[in-house]
Enzyme design. Structure first.
Site, PDB file in Angstrom:
ATOM      1  N   CYS A 273       0.814  -1.236   0.000  1.00  0.00           N
ATOM      2  CA  CYS A 273       0.000   0.000   0.000  1.00  0.00           C
ATOM      3  C   CYS A 273       0.840   1.274   0.000  1.00  0.00           C
ATOM      4  O   CYS A 273       0.676   2.155   0.819  1.00  0.00           O
ATOM      5  CB  CYS A 273      -1.013   0.012   1.125  1.00  0.00           C
ATOM      6  SG  CYS A 273      -0.420   0.427   2.742  1.00  0.00           S
ATOM      7  N   TYR A 317      -1.137   4.497   2.033  1.00  0.00           N
ATOM      8  CA  TYR A 317      -2.327   4.910   1.260  1.00  0.00           C
ATOM      9  C   TYR A 317      -2.239   6.356   0.817  1.00  0.00           C
ATOM     10  O   TYR A 317      -3.237   6.945   0.435  1.00  0.00           O
ATOM     11  CB  TYR A 317      -3.636   4.686   2.034  1.00  0.00           C
ATOM     12  CG  TYR A 317      -4.097   3.254   2.108  1.00  0.00           C
ATOM     13  CD1 TYR A 317      -3.268   2.216   1.736  1.00  0.00           C
ATOM     14  CD2 TYR A 317      -5.380   2.926   2.536  1.00  0.00           C
ATOM     15  CE1 TYR A 317      -3.691   0.895   1.812  1.00  0.00           C
ATOM     16  CE2 TYR A 317      -5.814   1.611   2.617  1.00  0.00           C
ATOM     17  CZ  TYR A 317      -4.960   0.604   2.255  1.00  0.00           C
ATOM     18  OH  TYR A 317      -5.385  -0.700   2.333  1.00  0.00           O
ATOM     19  N   TRP A 335      -3.228   5.699   6.680  1.00  0.00           N
ATOM     20  CA  TRP A 335      -3.411   4.261   6.923  1.00  0.00           C
ATOM     21  C   TRP A 335      -2.272   3.686   7.757  1.00  0.00           C
ATOM     22  O   TRP A 335      -2.457   2.771   8.544  1.00  0.00           O
ATOM     23  CB  TRP A 335      -3.518   3.507   5.596  1.00  0.00           C
ATOM     24  CG  TRP A 335      -3.789   2.053   5.791  1.00  0.00           C
ATOM     25  CD1 TRP A 335      -4.995   1.455   6.014  1.00  0.00           C
ATOM     26  CD2 TRP A 335      -2.821   0.998   5.798  1.00  0.00           C
ATOM     27  NE1 TRP A 335      -4.842   0.105   6.161  1.00  0.00           N
ATOM     28  CE2 TRP A 335      -3.520  -0.201   6.035  1.00  0.00           C
ATOM     29  CE3 TRP A 335      -1.435   0.958   5.634  1.00  0.00           C
ATOM     30  CZ2 TRP A 335      -2.876  -1.445   6.103  1.00  0.00           C
ATOM     31  CZ3 TRP A 335      -0.791  -0.265   5.707  1.00  0.00           C
ATOM     32  CH2 TRP A 335      -1.526  -1.456   5.939  1.00  0.00           C
ATOM     33  N   TYR A 535     -11.205  -5.216  -4.262  1.00  0.00           N
ATOM     34  CA  TYR A 535     -10.192  -4.519  -3.464  1.00  0.00           C
ATOM     35  C   TYR A 535      -8.819  -5.140  -3.689  1.00  0.00           C
ATOM     36  O   TYR A 535      -8.680  -6.359  -3.716  1.00  0.00           O
ATOM     37  CB  TYR A 535     -10.579  -4.615  -1.984  1.00  0.00           C
ATOM     38  CG  TYR A 535      -9.826  -3.664  -1.084  1.00  0.00           C
ATOM     39  CD1 TYR A 535      -9.667  -2.332  -1.411  1.00  0.00           C
ATOM     40  CD2 TYR A 535      -9.296  -4.108   0.114  1.00  0.00           C
ATOM     41  CE1 TYR A 535      -8.984  -1.462  -0.571  1.00  0.00           C
ATOM     42  CE2 TYR A 535      -8.624  -3.245   0.974  1.00  0.00           C
ATOM     43  CZ  TYR A 535      -8.466  -1.918   0.609  1.00  0.00           C
ATOM     44  OH  TYR A 535      -7.802  -1.061   1.447  1.00  0.00           O
ATOM     45  N   HIS A 536      -7.805  -4.267  -3.823  1.00  0.00           N
ATOM     46  CA  HIS A 536      -6.422  -4.688  -4.061  1.00  0.00           C
ATOM     47  C   HIS A 536      -6.204  -5.277  -5.450  1.00  0.00           C
ATOM     48  O   HIS A 536      -5.336  -6.129  -5.638  1.00  0.00           O
ATOM     49  CB  HIS A 536      -5.934  -5.691  -2.990  1.00  0.00           C
ATOM     50  CG  HIS A 536      -5.706  -5.056  -1.665  1.00  0.00           C
ATOM     51  ND1 HIS A 536      -5.606  -5.797  -0.495  1.00  0.00           N
ATOM     52  CD2 HIS A 536      -5.568  -3.762  -1.303  1.00  0.00           C
ATOM     53  CE1 HIS A 536      -5.415  -4.967   0.525  1.00  0.00           C
ATOM     54  NE2 HIS A 536      -5.396  -3.732   0.052  1.00  0.00           N
ATOM     55  N   HIS A 626      -4.371   0.167  -5.435  1.00  0.00           N
ATOM     56  CA  HIS A 626      -5.494   0.802  -4.744  1.00  0.00           C
ATOM     57  C   HIS A 626      -6.177   1.882  -5.584  1.00  0.00           C
ATOM     58  O   HIS A 626      -6.393   2.996  -5.113  1.00  0.00           O
ATOM     59  CB  HIS A 626      -5.017   1.400  -3.412  1.00  0.00           C
ATOM     60  CG  HIS A 626      -4.608   0.363  -2.414  1.00  0.00           C
ATOM     61  ND1 HIS A 626      -3.376  -0.228  -2.425  1.00  0.00           N
ATOM     62  CD2 HIS A 626      -5.281  -0.175  -1.372  1.00  0.00           C
ATOM     63  CE1 HIS A 626      -3.292  -1.092  -1.421  1.00  0.00           C
ATOM     64  NE2 HIS A 626      -4.436  -1.091  -0.779  1.00  0.00           N
TER      65      HIS A 626
END
Ligand code: NAG
Length: 684
Positions: A273, A317, A335, A535-536, A626
């Site tokens: 991330c 993030y 994050w 997600y991801h 992301h």
């Protein structure tokens, strides 16, 4: 005409039920992932060409030739628009014996699905009885007839409808005279050919699955080689419980199909991330994440990782973007490394130093996420622009200009029209020359929120000046956690995501990608992919003008870990009949440095090709994690033909528009089919 439309509607109904039909607007559906082609006719879609084009084609320039004609009754009479003049086969001094034929040459291949024949209107003889109708693309090979049978003997218009065909020539053969088998005459007053529906191009084709030894949650296109460098975290399947200090990576080589793997530990950086930005030398600069202060830099030429200095503020993030002067700006990222206050800072790759920009305050770009600042400063939509400025287009409804000189600055541009906060939506600069950004999707909160179908076009020009925002037609599917890329022709592709934003589940996964056309400002649903990409997940434009999407999950023992990727070939790589289009090829690009194409901002490229081309663009090599891909943008170019298959192509003069670094140069032919990308390094 109404009869014609009714007949066409029946044809369409039959066609839809008899092919592997794919329906516009159908909900997410499971599919087997095999490469399939789709020809789509949907009579329920407004303006469907199948209905709109049920008319005779314009006959200008056409010719008609017959095996026999009487003097004064030439074959060309059937094309003159005058029902008083007729084609008639020879009867004086000798009667030509049946069968007779007449060939209409439309001078170019067209989609056709019918013929009308107007008999002579004076009630005299020669009406066509038994007949055969054939079509051909070359006038030599006719294949099996598109229609056979017998016409009624009267002077009413005869209409024959057949399945849609691509053809240049139509041959009508008369086997009998309608009134009497003894009569040997053939005549006709007018012949028209009906426009068939232009088949909508196949909505792309998906490759088989490419398996990775990790969940590819972050990735970058590697300059020069065109490989895809992907990584997960310290583990192949999860990011949590991190011991920190290393990252599992895998590299996919589209040229060979080989996926290799490597554990990167020399930078002591768990790069899950992170922020990612490609610098002027094509080096992905990876910041923060699980090891929240770290900077790791990948050298694509040497294939090595090195450490950069630590950021002033620890982040995860955050987003980052390369600036027009070569520095890299980052902001946000609560994050990891603590909550809030994640103001901007810049990295100077030359001096390997980070500098805080205290006046580039993050507070201005926060969303109203119910998760608080931990979520509200995530995944900013950043675009490096003129004079070292950054335009922040979202996901907050408020858009801002960040200045990066001195201690930095921030200035409100205004709201993104009637949009809402759009966390985990996408923003793509599809035309940097015109300052055009397309934004789509997202959710008002990071999780447990409905996905949004909203789509906006933002136009930016001078830094600090308010951007113009236009609301355009929504996506067919609301989605958060999707991935979007711009194609060489300026269309924007979005894939994956969820109708209800919820990390680590594939519930409400959207299998149907969509393609946005800047000319019509609308989305078209494309062929579905095989694996949920929520997600991801990642999405990248590859060097061959296809799109790789992959990953999703990275949640330990969860059922949503996707250790794979798929590649989508856009419609521009296919002919209308679904076969592969012939691609133009770039054979040489100058100027070069040590054999590689390198050009300065504002310079001119000389591009040699193997065939005529009409459009040119540069697309900057991207990186993705992301939903963020700040490296990617498209610069349309104008080329001037200097000699056969050689073009002079002028580049933009502003480094904020044409961010230096590695770009893929594409040429496109008149049909819109792109070449492979030719790697061009743009220097300041
Ligand atoms: C942009 O706006 C900021 C905030 O008002 C200001 O500090 C800065 O000087 C402006 N920069 C330019 C180049 O207009």
């Amino acid at each position: 005409m109404s009869y014609l439309i009714r007949v066409l509607a029946i044809c369409l109904a039959v066609r839809l039920s008899s092919v592997d039909a794919w329906e516009h607007g159908a909900g997410p559906a499971p599919n087997n992932g095999a490469a399939r082609q789709f020809i789509v006719f949907d009579p329920t879609v407004a303006g469907n060409p199948a209905v709109a084009q049920a008319v005779p084609l314009d006959r200008t320039g056409w010719t008609a030739t017959a095996d026999s004609s009487q003097s004064g009754n030439a074959a060309s009479s059937v094309l003159d628009g005058d029902t008083g003049t007729i084609w008639h086969t020879a009867y004086d001094p000798t009667v030509a014996q049946l069968p007779h034929n007449i060939v209409i040459d439309m001078k170019a291949a067209k989609w056709i699905n019918g013929v009308t024949i107007m008999p002579r209107q004076d009630g005299n003889n020669g009406n066509i009885g038994q007949h055969t109708i054939e079509v051909s693309q070359d006038g030599t090979n006719w294949g099996s007839p598109v229609a056979t049978g017998t016409y009624l003997n009267d002077k009413s218009l005869k209409t024959t409808i057949f399945g849609n065909r691509l053809a240049r020539y139509v041959r009508i053969t008369a086997r009998t005279e309608a009134q009497s088998d003894a009569n040997q005459w053939t005549s006709a007053a007018e012949i028209n050919i009906l426009a068939g529906p232009d088949p909508i191009l196949p909505p792309g084709q998906w490759s088989g699955t490419i398996d990775f030894p990790i969940v590819p949650a972050a990735a970058a296109v590697v300059p020069r080689t065109g490989k895809v460098l992907a990584w997960s975290a310290w583990a192949a399947t999860q990011f949590g419980g991190s011991p920190g200090g290393y990252t599992l990576t895998a590299t996919y080589d589209p040229a060979t199909g080989v996926v290799s793997q490597r554990r990167v530990s020399n930078t002591a950086h768990d790069m899950f991330c992170p922020g990612i930005s490609m610098d002027f030398n094509g080096r992905p600069v990876v910041t923060g994440g699980n090891d929240a202060a770290k900077t790791s830099i990948y050298d694509p030429i040497a294939d090595t990782w090195t450490s950069g200095s630590n950021m002033k503020i620890s982040r995860g993030y955050q987003s980052s973007t390369t600036l027009s002067d070569g520095r890299i700006f980052t902001i946000g990222g609560s994050w990891s490394g603590g909550n809030g206050g994640k103001n901007g800072e810049v990295y100077n790759p030359s001096s390997n130093t980070w500098t805080l920009l205290r006046s580039a305050t993050v507070a201005n770009m926060l969303t109203k996420d119910r998760g608080g600042v931990y979520r509200a400063d995530n995944h900013a939509w950043l675009f490096g622009w003129k004079n070292g400025f950054v335009f922040q287009a979202g996901p907050s409804i408020n858009m801002n200009w960040y200045g990066t000189s001195g201690s930095g600055s921030v200035k409100l541009s205004g709201p993104r029209a009637s949009d809402v906060d759009a966390m985990n939506g996408n923003a793509v600069m599809y035309d940097a020359v015109a300052g055009k950004i397309l934004t789509m999707g997202g959710g008002q909160h990071y999780q447990a929120a409905p996905g949004i179908p909203n789509t906006h076009v933002i136009t930016i020009n001078n830094p600090n000046a308010s951007a113009t925002v236009t609301k355009v037609a929504n996506m067919a599917y609301a989605r958060a956690f999707g991935n979007a890329v711009v194609l060489p022709d300026g269309k924007v592709f979005v894939s994956g995501g969820q109708g209800w934003a919820e990390p680590f589940t594939d519930n409400t996964a959207v299998y149907y990608p969509e393609l946005w056309d800047p000319a019509t400002q609308t989305w078209t649903v494309m062929a579905p992919n095989a694996v949920p990409r929520t997600y991801h997940s990642i999405g990248l434009l590859l060097n061959d003008a296809t799109v790789l999407i992959g990953g999703g999950g990275l949640c330990g023992n969860c059922p949503t870990n996707h250790f794979d990727a798929e590649i989508w070939s856009p419609p521009y790589l296919f002919n209308a009949d679904g076969s592969r289009a012939t691609r133009p090829r770039i054979t040489a690009v100058t100027p070069t440095t040590s054999g590689n194409a390198e050009v300065a901002v504002g310079g001119t490229l000389t591009v040699r090709t193997d065939s005529a081309v009409s459009k040119f663009s540069l697309v900057r090599m991207g990186s993705a994690t992301h939903t963020v891909n700040t490296d990617h943008r498209r610069v349309p170019l104008t080329g001037t033909r200097t000699t056969t298959n050689q073009y002079s192509v002028k580049l933009p003069t502003d480094a904020g528009v044409l961010l230096p670094g590695y770009w893929m140069l594409f040429v496109m032919n008149d049909r819109g089919t792109p070449s492979l990308g030719f790697t061009v390094k743009v220097k300041l």
